[in-house]
Design a protein around this motif. Structure first.
Motif, short mmCIF file in Angstrom:
data_model
loop_
_atom_site.label_atom_id
_atom_site.label_comp_id
_atom_site.label_asym_id
_atom_site.label_seq_id
_atom_site.Cartn_x
_atom_site.Cartn_y
_atom_site.Cartn_z
N HIS A 1 -5.94 0.97 3.25
CA HIS A 1 -4.54 1.59 3.92
C HIS A 1 -4.32 3.17 3.64
O HIS A 1 -3.75 3.59 4.57
N GLU B 1 0.70 -1.30 -0.04
CA GLU B 1 -0.14 0.15 0.12
C GLU B 1 0.88 1.34 -0.04
O GLU B 1 0.32 2.08 0.64
N HIS C 1 -8.29 -3.72 -0.14
CA HIS C 1 -7.54 -3.74 1.04
C HIS C 1 -6.54 -2.69 0.78
O HIS C 1 -6.29 -1.82 1.91
N GLU C 2 -5.87 -2.66 -0.31
CA GLU C 2 -4.86 -1.65 -0.33
C GLU C 2 -5.38 -0.26 -0.40
O GLU C 2 -4.71 0.80 0.35
N TYR D 1 -3.84 -10.86 10.14
CA TYR D 1 -4.75 -10.42 8.90
C TYR D 1 -5.89 -11.36 9.13
O TYR D 1 -6.91 -10.47 9.53
N GLU E 1 -3.50 -4.21 9.47
CA GLU E 1 -3.99 -5.20 8.65
C GLU E 1 -5.06 -5.98 8.99
O GLU E 1 -5.84 -6.26 7.80
ZN LIG Z 1 -2.39 -4.79 4.13
#
Ligand SMILES: [Zn+2]
Length: 906
Positions: free
Chosen positions: A327, A292, A323-324, A414, A346
């Motif tokens: 971030h 990220e 997900h990225e 995660y 995470e």
């Molecule tokens: Zn991540």
């Protein structure tokens, strides 16, 4: 001539990695938000580069203490502190000393460092890749967790956020992608010099340096495929020239997911996208899924699909994109203070990406939204598995140094962490969750935060909205700060009209006896498999008694209905036998998924045999209508068959499954997703020559008669993929080296991905004499680092599959400690996994692993130096032993059931 300073031992607490204590001390020496790096890089084609950095920072009162700057590159060729040239540079190859007497106490300082360095080939630091297809060279950086200092000297810790002012000189035909967009560009004959806009205050692990003749696609609202989207942030996509066709095909999908994600997060977080642009770059030989970096996210280019993929893979790609993106707020705008709060980054990103995908609509791919919680549950396997291992750890635990930080990018951080956030959301509700995040971002923007800060935002918002107390501290302690999985099992009597159900809670590990309070739903099923649910709390004790009252007989119970808690659910005997017969009558997809999962976990725990499982599988999968479930369950079935069935039964059971899948494909030829998934998986079950011949001839037939389906068998109609067929032929013992090589040359695309490298290595290694194998083995032990880590990985994997000499089991045991001592952790891990002994006698391997573990643990206690490598090796040995023990238990269960079947019934 330049005077090169050689690495020299200095006293910096003998540190091999950055410790938390040292980072804390340094953060106190430097005034927050005063650091900037004016970095000039000259990047050329080849293997080396050079640069200079001017570090400006304000120090507090130093009390005659030196400051250290991190750099683990090749050479330092000049150092000035506040314009004083330093003649004797004190640098141990990791830390560079800035002596206090050159520094201005309580004031602004300027340090200038000139350095030379090599590009890396292990995916960390500044990685160089030469595309074998066109010889183009590409560079990309990976700075997390502690690799930015491999690229240039800096204070490489997350809580010294700094501005980066970057200028690069690169070959004229290259592009350069950084965290910010370019401010100016000047071209000379062969080179161009680009100056970038300064970044905001961001952590060094988020810096990005990406260079090469990349192919670029810009987001363009004028484009017909994009004009339905609503987004004003500049965005581009990049990939290597050899992958541009895939990117062209996938660009609409990527932009659609990204734009929808940005709109959703801006609303839910009540905070505008915090940076100036959002680029996504697809990189070859990438170590993980994606990274990220602020405004310049790097992805593994395996996400640029070369073959048609099923909805499951596409949904997993969408999840990585989101997900990225998440971030950018959680991690990049507000960053953890130290790696012990990595989970904050995470776990949160992992949960919120699924949550976001459950709320947004992606054009033409609506089923991603419908099935996203099935996907979440599928991913939970990772957390379940690791939380039952002796190596598990609390979600937020101790991370004394950056070496440990590198090892916690795992299923606990995660997957378990994300599940725990899902539980938290269920407890406090969506509205409070969103409000607390808005508070958290508003308060900590462009700074660092800890678990305490996050919890404070939650409890403040909660008490304001709910006007009541919820003990966040005890919740945090129970779920975030203790390790180990809880198991819940229902007890009820379906024959009587009793109205109580007992839920028995236990712990999967004796070493982690933590019973917890879980909020969950439970579901009762009547004769018609109709569902009736209620919300309950499982108490932090062994028995929780639940009262229920229904005007019908309860036939089955499912705990953790809707999947809000992170617990392992065991099915009682009655419920299991009910679900076996009635699974397809249950209309809800997630409920069926949860039942499938419980049955799978019961095989892993040897509560039922793999034979019983495979029977349940075959009877029920034919009635399963949801593609995602079918795809996932075939994956689980594969794991059960190959891990939990005794080796002597494998050929028979595999062949049986091969025939079953063929029949299944015949019945489902027009279901695109199922066929895509099954043609990938079917070749794994081919174990006898007749079946290999069948696959090979179907494939050749399919190539000949491409247009019409007439005269093709089911396998050929399914459109077998070249990669799978080549892989099958190349692991078969029925083909000669020449036949394999010919097949490889005829049918495999000439791409240099890891798959192709493995296959070509396999061709090479087949029929190697013992002497040749021995020679190759030596290169594995010594690893001269000529090849990139990925190419070496391919060679190891091919070696382990192809070599027929049992001698290498001994060699592995004899050399593993040495490899962990001498090589990098990344390489040693590969050596451990890829060359792990392939011996059917798993009890024998297990005994040897135990002896080795004992020896390493003993050694580790004796000397300090060995602790460095020992930590990781011990972890890997414990995991391998646990894995084998589980298999042995499951095999025994299988054999015991077989024997029971043989007994004449009385
Ligand atoms: Zn991540």
């Amino acid at each position: 001539m330049l005077n090169f300073f050689k690495k020299k031992e200095i006293d910096c607490q003998d540190m091999k990695s950055l410790t938390q204590a040292f980072a804390k001390q340094r953060a106190n020496q430097i005034v927050s938000k005063t650091v900037s790096y004016d970095l000039v890089l000259t990047l050329k084609e080849g293997s080396k580069y050079e640069g200079k950095v001017q570090v400006t920072f304000e120090v507090t009162k130093l009390y005659k203490k030196d400051i250290y700057i991190d750099y683990s590159g090749d050479k330092i060729v000049g150092l000035k502190i506040n314009r004083h040239p330093i003649k004797i540079v004190e640098w141990n190859g990791k830390f560079l000393k800035l002596k206090y007497n050159y520094l201005i106490d309580n004031g602004v300082n300027m340090v200038e460092i000139q350095f030379k360095n090599d590009y890396s080939n292990n995916g960390c630091g500044l990685h160089s890749y030469i595309d074998p297809k066109d010889q183009n060279q590409y560079l990309y950086s990976q700075c997390e967790a502690y690799y930015c200092n491999m690229i240039f000297p800096n204070f490489d810790q997350p809580d010294i956020k700094a501005r980066l002012l970057l200028t690069v000189t690169i070959p004229k035909h290259w592009k350069f992608i950084a965290n910010e967009s370019a401010k100016s560009s000047i071209e000379t004959n062969e080179y161009k010099k680009i100056e970038f806009n300064p970044t905001a205050y961001i952590s060094t692990y988020l810096y990005a340096f990406i260079a090469g003749p990349f192919y670029q696609i810009d987001f363009d609202l004028e484009d017909n495929n994009m004009n339905h989207l609503n987004c004003d942030i500049p965005m581009s996509l990049y990939c290597t020239q050899s992958r541009k066709q895939s990117l062209q095909k996938q660009k609409d999908f990527i932009f659609d997911v990204t734009c929808n994600g940005i709109n959703f997060f801006e609303k839910f977080f009540q905070y505008k996208y915090p940076f100036t642009k959002y680029d996504q770059i697809f990189c070859p030989e990438f170590n993980s899924g994606a990274m990220e970096n602020v405004g310049a996210v790097t992805f593994n280019d395996n996400y640029l699909f070369q073959e048609e993929v099923d909805i499951q893979k596409l949904s997993s790609f969408a999840n990585t994109i989101i997900h990225e993106l998440a971030h950018m707020w959680f991690g990049n705008l507000v960053t953890m203070k130290w790696w012990n709060d990595l989970w904050l980054n995470e776990s949160f990103a992992d949960f919120i990406s699924h949550f976001c995908l459950s709320k947004i609509n992606i054009k033409k791919f609506e089923s991603i939204r419908e099935n996203i919680w099935l996907q979440f549950n599928f991913r939970k396997s990772w957390g379940y598995r690791e939380d039952q291992l002796p190596t598990t750890h609390p979600i937020a635990g101790k991370v004394p140094n950056t070496d440990v930080a590198r090892t916690i990018f795992d299923g606990i951080t995660y997957s378990k962490g994300a599940s725990t956030i899902k539980q938290l959301l269920f407890v406090i509700g969506e509205e409070i969750f969103s409000q607390s995040l808005a508070t958290y971002f508003g308060k900590n923007a462009f700074s660092n935060a800890t678990l305490e800060d996050f919890m404070q935002s939650l409890s403040m918002t909660y008490s304001k909205v709910k006007k009541m107390d919820f003990d966040f501290r005890s919740w945090q302690k129970m779920h975030i700060q203790t390790a180990g999985l809880n198991i819940v099992e229902p007890y009820f009597d379906p024959e009587t009209s009793q109205t109580t159900l007992t839920i028995v809670q236990s712990c999967a590990l004796q070493s982690h006896l933590n019973l917890r309070r879980h909020k969950m739903k439970i579901c009762f099923f009547d004769d018609n498999a109709t569902m009736h649910d209620q919300t309950i709390y499982v108490l932090p004790q062994i028995d929780t008694i639940i009262k229920y009252k229904y005007p019908f007989r309860i036939r089955a119970v499912l705990l953790n209905f809707e999947d809000h808690a992170f617990v392992k659910v065991v099915l009682d005997k009655e419920s299991l036998s009910f679900f076996k017969k009635n699974l397809h009558y249950i209309h809800d997809d997630l409920t069926r998924t949860l039942i499938w999962r419980s049955i799978f976990e019961m095989v892993r725990d040897a509560r039922i045999s793999s034979d019983e499982y495979l029977d349940i599988f075959k009877k029920n999968i034919v009635n399963e209508r949801t593609d995602s479930i079918v795809i996932n369950q075939f994956m689980y079935m594969k794991a059960v068959l190959f891990s939990y069935t005794p080796p002597q039964y494998l050929v028979k059971y595999s062949e049986d499954m091969f025939n079953f899948i063929q029949e299944y494909m015949r019945e489902n030829l027009y279901s695109k997703n199922k066929i895509i998934a099954l043609r990938q998986i079917i070749t794994s079950f081919v174990k006898i020559k007749d079946s290999i011949d069948l696959v090979e001839s179907s494939y050749l037939q399919q190539i000949k008669i491409q247009k019409s389906h007439k005269g093709l068998n089911a396998l050929a109609k399914a459109g077998l993929r070249t990669s799978n067929v080549v892989s099958l032929i190349h692991s078969s013992n029925f083909h000669s080296r020449e036949q394999k090589r010919k097949f490889y040359e005829n049918y495999l695309l000439s791409n240099n991905n890891i798959f192709n490298q493995t296959i070509s290595q396999r061709c090479l290694i087949q029929d190697f004499t013992l002497q040749e194998c021995q020679y190759l083995w030596e290169t594995f032990i010594q690893y001269p680092q000529v090849k990139s880590l990925k190419v070496q990985e391919a060679a190891m994997s091919a070696f382990n599959l192809q070599n027929q000499y049992p001698k290498f089991t001994d060699e592995w045991f004899n050399s593993i400690e040495k490899v962990f001592q001498k090589q990098t952790k990344e390489y040693a891990s590969l050596f451990f996994d890829q060359l792990f002994p392939r011996d059917d006698n798993i009890s024998y391997i297990c005994d040897r692993l135990r002896v080795l573990l004992e020896k390493v643990e003993k050694n580790q206690k004796q000397t300090k130096q060995q602790q460095e490598y020992g930590f990781l090796l011990i972890k890997k040995l414990k995991v391998a032993i646990d894995d084998i023990q589980r298999k042995i238990k499951a095999h025994n269960k299988f054999i015991q059931e077989e024997q029971n079947k043989m007994k004449p019934s009385l």
